[in-house]
Design a protein around this motif. Structure first.
Motif, PDB file in Angstrom:
ATOM      1  N   TYR A 197       0.901  -0.965  -0.049  1.00  0.00           N
ATOM      2  CA  TYR A 197       0.141   0.058   0.004  1.00  0.00           C
ATOM      3  C   TYR A 197       0.683   1.234  -0.016  1.00  0.00           C
ATOM      4  CZ  TYR A 197      -3.822  -3.092   0.995  1.00  0.00           C
ATOM      5  OH  TYR A 197      -4.594  -4.205   0.774  1.00  0.00           O
ATOM      6  N   TRP A 198       2.056   0.944  -0.150  1.00  0.00           N
ATOM      7  CA  TRP A 198       3.232   2.311  -0.180  1.00  0.00           C
ATOM      8  C   TRP A 198       2.957   2.982  -1.588  1.00  0.00           C
ATOM      9  CZ3 TRP A 198       8.873   2.161  -1.214  1.00  0.00           C
ATOM     10  CH2 TRP A 198       9.447   3.455  -0.998  1.00  0.00           C
ATOM     11  N   GLU A 199       3.016   4.236  -1.687  1.00  0.00           N
ATOM     12  CA  GLU A 199       2.620   4.857  -3.199  1.00  0.00           C
ATOM     13  C   GLU A 199       4.042   5.592  -3.512  1.00  0.00           C
ATOM     14  OE1 GLU A 199      -0.637   7.155  -2.408  1.00  0.00           O
ATOM     15  OE2 GLU A 199      -1.879   5.611  -2.549  1.00  0.00           O
ATOM     16  N   PRO A 200       5.095   4.786  -3.889  1.00  0.00           N
ATOM     17  CA  PRO A 200       6.036   5.525  -3.956  1.00  0.00           C
ATOM     18  C   PRO A 200       6.316   6.307  -5.273  1.00  0.00           C
ATOM     19  CG  PRO A 200       6.552   3.279  -4.318  1.00  0.00           C
ATOM     20  CD  PRO A 200       5.155   3.320  -3.846  1.00  0.00           C
ATOM     21  N   MET A 201       7.085   7.341  -5.363  1.00  0.00           N
ATOM     22  CA  MET A 201       7.119   8.223  -6.794  1.00  0.00           C
ATOM     23  C   MET A 201       8.511   8.663  -6.591  1.00  0.00           C
ATOM     24  SD  MET A 201       3.868  10.449  -7.318  1.00  0.00           S
ATOM     25  CE  MET A 201       2.303   9.928  -7.717  1.00  0.00           C
ATOM     26  N   GLY A 202       9.249   8.924  -7.803  1.00  0.00           N
ATOM     27  CA  GLY A 202      10.390   9.420  -8.043  1.00  0.00           C
ATOM     28  C   GLY A 202      11.034   9.352  -9.487  1.00  0.00           C
ATOM     29  N   VAL A 203      12.574   8.972  -9.133  1.00  0.00           N
ATOM     30  CA  VAL A 203      13.181   9.070 -10.365  1.00  0.00           C
ATOM     31  C   VAL A 203      13.632   7.715 -10.795  1.00  0.00           C
ATOM     32  CG1 VAL A 203      15.524  10.204 -11.477  1.00  0.00           C
ATOM     33  CG2 VAL A 203      14.551  11.334  -9.759  1.00  0.00           C
ATOM     34  N   VAL A 204      13.367   7.375 -12.150  1.00  0.00           N
ATOM     35  CA  VAL A 204      13.393   6.178 -12.663  1.00  0.00           C
ATOM     36  C   VAL A 204      13.708   6.066 -14.110  1.00  0.00           C
ATOM     37  CG1 VAL A 204      11.134   5.827 -13.198  1.00  0.00           C
ATOM     38  CG2 VAL A 204      12.248   3.989 -12.522  1.00  0.00           C
ATOM     39  N   HIS A 205      14.569   4.993 -14.492  1.00  0.00           N
ATOM     40  CA  HIS A 205      14.912   4.864 -15.900  1.00  0.00           C
ATOM     41  C   HIS A 205      13.530   4.312 -16.494  1.00  0.00           C
ATOM     42  CE1 HIS A 205      16.770   3.744 -19.822  1.00  0.00           C
ATOM     43  NE2 HIS A 205      17.678   4.104 -19.311  1.00  0.00           N
ATOM     44  N   LYS A 206      13.129   4.996 -17.789  1.00  0.00           N
ATOM     45  CA  LYS A 206      11.999   4.728 -18.468  1.00  0.00           C
ATOM     46  C   LYS A 206      11.944   3.243 -18.867  1.00  0.00           C
ATOM     47  CE  LYS A 206      10.978   6.981 -22.138  1.00  0.00           C
ATOM     48  NZ  LYS A 206      10.576   8.211 -23.046  1.00  0.00           N
ATOM     49  N   GLY A 207      13.121   2.634 -19.296  1.00  0.00           N
ATOM     50  CA  GLY A 207      13.130   1.450 -19.585  1.00  0.00           C
ATOM     51  C   GLY A 207      12.780   0.362 -18.669  1.00  0.00           C
ATOM     52  N   ALA A 208      12.898   0.659 -17.526  1.00  0.00           N
ATOM     53  CA  ALA A 208      12.755  -0.246 -16.310  1.00  0.00           C
ATOM     54  C   ALA A 208      11.330  -0.104 -15.638  1.00  0.00           C
ATOM     55  CB  ALA A 208      13.582   0.050 -14.988  1.00  0.00           C
ATOM     56  N   LEU A 209      10.544   1.035 -16.044  1.00  0.00           N
ATOM     57  CA  LEU A 209       9.374   1.294 -15.274  1.00  0.00           C
ATOM     58  C   LEU A 209       8.131   0.453 -15.979  1.00  0.00           C
ATOM     59  CD1 LEU A 209       7.975   3.490 -13.278  1.00  0.00           C
ATOM     60  CD2 LEU A 209       7.595   4.817 -15.394  1.00  0.00           C
ATOM     61  N   PRO A 210       7.413  -0.412 -15.101  1.00  0.00           N
ATOM     62  CA  PRO A 210       6.390  -1.075 -15.477  1.00  0.00           C
ATOM     63  C   PRO A 210       5.224   0.007 -15.918  1.00  0.00           C
ATOM     64  CG  PRO A 210       6.392  -1.430 -13.361  1.00  0.00           C
ATOM     65  CD  PRO A 210       7.542  -0.384 -13.588  1.00  0.00           C
ATOM     66  N   PRO A 211       4.481  -0.109 -16.827  1.00  0.00           N
ATOM     67  CA  PRO A 211       3.158   0.315 -17.061  1.00  0.00           C
ATOM     68  C   PRO A 211       2.043   0.681 -15.992  1.00  0.00           C
ATOM     69  CG  PRO A 211       2.994  -1.439 -18.337  1.00  0.00           C
ATOM     70  CD  PRO A 211       4.432  -1.415 -17.701  1.00  0.00           C
ATOM     71  N   TRP A 212       1.446   1.606 -15.711  1.00  0.00           N
ATOM     72  CA  TRP A 212       0.329   1.547 -14.766  1.00  0.00           C
ATOM     73  C   TRP A 212      -0.748   0.736 -15.516  1.00  0.00           C
ATOM     74  CZ3 TRP A 212       3.963   5.445 -14.907  1.00  0.00           C
ATOM     75  CH2 TRP A 212       4.177   6.143 -13.544  1.00  0.00           C
ATOM     76  N   ASP A 213      -1.617   0.092 -14.675  1.00  0.00           N
ATOM     77  CA  ASP A 213      -2.577  -0.751 -15.214  1.00  0.00           C
ATOM     78  C   ASP A 213      -3.700   0.147 -15.611  1.00  0.00           C
ATOM     79  OD1 ASP A 213      -4.850  -2.579 -15.373  1.00  0.00           O
ATOM     80  OD2 ASP A 213      -3.851  -3.804 -13.976  1.00  0.00           O
ATOM     81  N   GLU A 214      -4.283   0.343 -16.693  1.00  0.00           N
ATOM     82  CA  GLU A 214      -4.960   1.109 -17.044  1.00  0.00           C
ATOM     83  C   GLU A 214      -6.589   0.685 -16.624  1.00  0.00           C
ATOM     84  OE1 GLU A 214      -4.503   2.603 -20.983  1.00  0.00           O
ATOM     85  OE2 GLU A 214      -2.565   3.000 -20.833  1.00  0.00           O
ATOM     86  N   ARG A 215      -6.814  -0.347 -16.116  1.00  0.00           N
ATOM     87  CA  ARG A 215      -8.122  -0.968 -15.392  1.00  0.00           C
ATOM     88  C   ARG A 215      -8.440  -0.096 -14.542  1.00  0.00           C
ATOM     89  NH1 ARG A 215      -7.017  -7.172 -14.991  1.00  0.00           N
ATOM     90  NH2 ARG A 215      -5.048  -6.346 -14.218  1.00  0.00           N
ATOM     91  N   PHE A 216      -7.513   0.562 -13.775  1.00  0.00           N
ATOM     92  CA  PHE A 216      -7.954   1.397 -12.608  1.00  0.00           C
ATOM     93  C   PHE A 216      -8.153   2.777 -13.197  1.00  0.00           C
ATOM     94  CE2 PHE A 216      -5.332  -2.024 -10.705  1.00  0.00           C
ATOM     95  CZ  PHE A 216      -5.835  -2.201  -9.471  1.00  0.00           C
TER      96      PHE A 216
END
Length: 292
Positions: A197-216
């Motif tokens: 239930y943590w909601e982390p945000m920050g700096v990340v390489h785009k190539g590693a970032l999973p997509p957000w689930d658009e069903r939400f």
């Protein structure tokens, strides 16, 4: 970042503090033709006032995707902003999060490190998130113009009335993932332990970032889902020192009210919770789950 048109004044503040020389990608939610014309006017006005050098604004229309027009397609907007970002490294945030004074420069340094690491690994992006802690100040709702006076340094943040870590919504983690006492006392990176239930945000390489689930769509568990996915993929989480995002209370969004407000759809919360359970089961079927 992303927003609906009523939240665009806060995004303008965010962009101004981020700096006109720094790239930015914004996804705007457009419900009607009138919204489209209004959005064009707002964006043109911002460009004339601030003259940003690398700003991308993308429109997501109410009929896009499977979420329908009644709910704010929050994760589709996040994915759109990422898709159209012009850089290999991202700092993702909500539209009402204002960056501290030194955050743009620090994010740039971290970004160079992530790109270098990917280059040394034959282009494989490191699964690391450099977390930016988020704080809230004040108590009552604050207008857009007053919000611009939010703290910009750690010293100002410490002195701000009502300063506290930003709320975790309706689903708080079992314990904090960020050691805030240590954060106030150090100028070094801190390890963060993922708790559900943590909601982390920050700096990340785009190539590693999973997509957000658009069903939400709408309010509820949309950031929680993404944090869970990163942890399940084995991301490491490091908390940046000294720098932060800050937000001030504002009027509840329509998305929040449709889930938890007095006019809430009684089925929306249960739909979101069922979707989250199904999402975790789908990851588990792939052998993916957070460690611990």
């Amino acid at each position: 970042t992303h927003c609906s048109l009523d939240r665009f004044p806060r995004v303008k503040q965010q962009l101004k503090l981020w700096g006109k020389h720094n790239p930015a990608s914004v996804a705007l939610f457009i419900r009607t033709q009138d919204d489209k014309e209004h959005a064009l006017s707002l964006v043109k006005e911002h460009i004339q006032e601030e003259q940003p050098e690398h700003l991308t604004v993308s429109a997501v229309h109410a009929d896009q995707g499977s979420t329908g027009p009644s709910l704010y397609p929050i994760n589709a907007l996040r994915n759109t902003a990422v898709q159209h970002a012009a850089t290999d490294v991202l700092l993702f945030a909500e539209g009402d999060y204002l960056p501290s004074k030194g955050l743009p420069a620090l994010a740039h340094v971290i970004g160079e490190q992530l790109v270098s690491q990917a280059g040394k690994a034959d282009g494989k992006a490191p699964r690391q998130l450099f977390v930016v802690p988020v704080f809230e100040v004040g108590s009552g709702e604050v207008g857009d113009e007053e919000a611009a006076a939010a703290p910009r340094t750690q010293a100002e943040l410490a002195a701000a009335p009502g300063c506290r870590p930003f709320h975790c919504g309706r689903y708080p983690p079992a314990r904090p993932s960020v050691d805030y006492d240590a954060w106030w006392a150090t100028d070094q990176l801190l390890d963060a332990t993922y708790w559900e239930y943590w909601e982390p945000m920050g700096v990340v390489h785009k190539g590693a970032l999973p997509p957000w689930d658009e069903r939400f769509a709408g309010y509820g568990l949309n950031k929680v889902q993404h944090g869970y996915h990163m942890a399940a993929l084995g991301f490491s989480f490091k908390v940046l020192p000294r720098e932060f995002f800050v937000t001030v209370p504002h009027k509840r969004s329509n998305a929040y009210n449709s889930t938890y407000g007095t006019a809430a759809d009684p089925q929306q919360r249960s739909r979101v919770e069922s979707l989250y359970s199904r999402f975790k089961q789908e990851l588990a079927a792939q052998g993916l789950a957070p460690a611990g």
